[in-house]
Motif scaffolding. Structure first.
Motif, PDB file in Angstrom:
ATOM      1  N   ALA A   1       0.800  -1.201   0.037  1.00  0.00           N
ATOM      2  CA  ALA A   1       0.053  -0.007  -0.058  1.00  0.00           C
ATOM      3  C   ALA A   1       0.914   1.287   0.061  1.00  0.00           C
ATOM      4  CB  ALA A   1      -0.826  -0.046   1.209  1.00  0.00           C
ATOM      5  N   VAL A   2       2.193   1.081   0.440  1.00  0.00           N
ATOM      6  CA  VAL A   2       2.927   2.160   0.258  1.00  0.00           C
ATOM      7  C   VAL A   2       4.283   1.786  -0.569  1.00  0.00           C
ATOM      8  CG1 VAL A   2       2.252   3.267   2.333  1.00  0.00           C
ATOM      9  CG2 VAL A   2       4.287   1.747   2.369  1.00  0.00           C
ATOM     10  N   GLU A   3       4.958   2.732  -1.227  1.00  0.00           N
ATOM     11  CA  GLU A   3       6.064   2.423  -1.853  1.00  0.00           C
ATOM     12  C   GLU A   3       7.325   3.451  -1.222  1.00  0.00           C
ATOM     13  OE1 GLU A   3       5.775   3.482  -5.972  1.00  0.00           O
ATOM     14  OE2 GLU A   3       4.284   2.078  -6.203  1.00  0.00           O
ATOM     15  N   ARG A   4       8.265   2.732  -0.625  1.00  0.00           N
ATOM     16  CA  ARG A   4       9.456   3.230   0.253  1.00  0.00           C
ATOM     17  C   ARG A   4      10.724   3.134  -0.446  1.00  0.00           C
ATOM     18  NH1 ARG A   4      10.693   0.349   6.076  1.00  0.00           N
ATOM     19  NH2 ARG A   4      11.011  -1.249   4.614  1.00  0.00           N
ATOM     20  N   GLU A   5      11.361   4.376  -0.210  1.00  0.00           N
ATOM     21  CA  GLU A   5      12.627   4.481  -0.669  1.00  0.00           C
ATOM     22  C   GLU A   5      13.468   4.792   0.600  1.00  0.00           C
ATOM     23  OE1 GLU A   5      15.327   7.794  -3.078  1.00  0.00           O
ATOM     24  OE2 GLU A   5      13.653   8.264  -2.146  1.00  0.00           O
TER      25      GLU A   5
END
Length: 158
Positions: A82-86
């Motif tokens: 549900a989230v994209e993380r760097e």
């Protein structure tokens, strides 16, 4: 009897919104937007704080270990994609990353209720960090939910 199926956090939040929004909108009509939002916001913040503290208390170990367990066992698996993380940094003294896409923010914006999303989700990040006590310092200066291009998560560990 089998264990109850765990639903994703996004699906849980959508169900919560289905219940909370009609109540919130009725209160807004009766009390005005700012008074209704303050009452509901305060209640939801207390509920979230108490929830994450209870989850943390159920975990073994130090406050830092409890915080790690809440994230590793309870939150990350339910957040899923549900989230994209760097990830910027992850070592013994700090964990820093940016959320570059947030389906929670997309959902609450589609409802026209990003403030409710901030209370249900974004504020909870501080309650979860509090599980770590003085061993976990958390700072965030912006969120996608509030219109920023990314959420900046900055943890420092003692």
């Amino acid at each position: 009897m089998s264990a109850p199926a765990k639903i994703s956090l996004l699906d849980e939040v959508k169900l919560q919104a289905e219940v909370i929004l009609p109540v919130l909108r009725a209160l807004r009509a009766e009390l005005g937007v700012s008074r209704a939002d303050a009452i509901v916001g305060d209640a939801l913040r207390r509920w979230a704080r108490d929830l994450y503290h209870r989850i943390g208390e159920s975990k073994p170990g130090t406050r830092r270990e409890k915080w790690d367990a809440v994230w590793a066992e309870d939150m990350r698996p339910r957040i899923g994609d549900a989230v994209e993380r760097e990830m910027l940094r992850d070592d013994g003294s700090a964990r820093e990353y940016n959320i570059t896409r947030c389906r929670y923010a997309e959902f609450f914006r589609s409802l026209g209720e990003p403030e409710l999303g901030a209370i249900l989700l974004c504020d909870s990040d501080f309650h979860i960090a509090d599980v770590g006590g003085e061993n976990v310092e958390f700072k965030r200066t912006q969120t996608i939910m509030q219109g920023a291009p990314y959420c900046d998560f900055r943890y420092r560990f003692k």
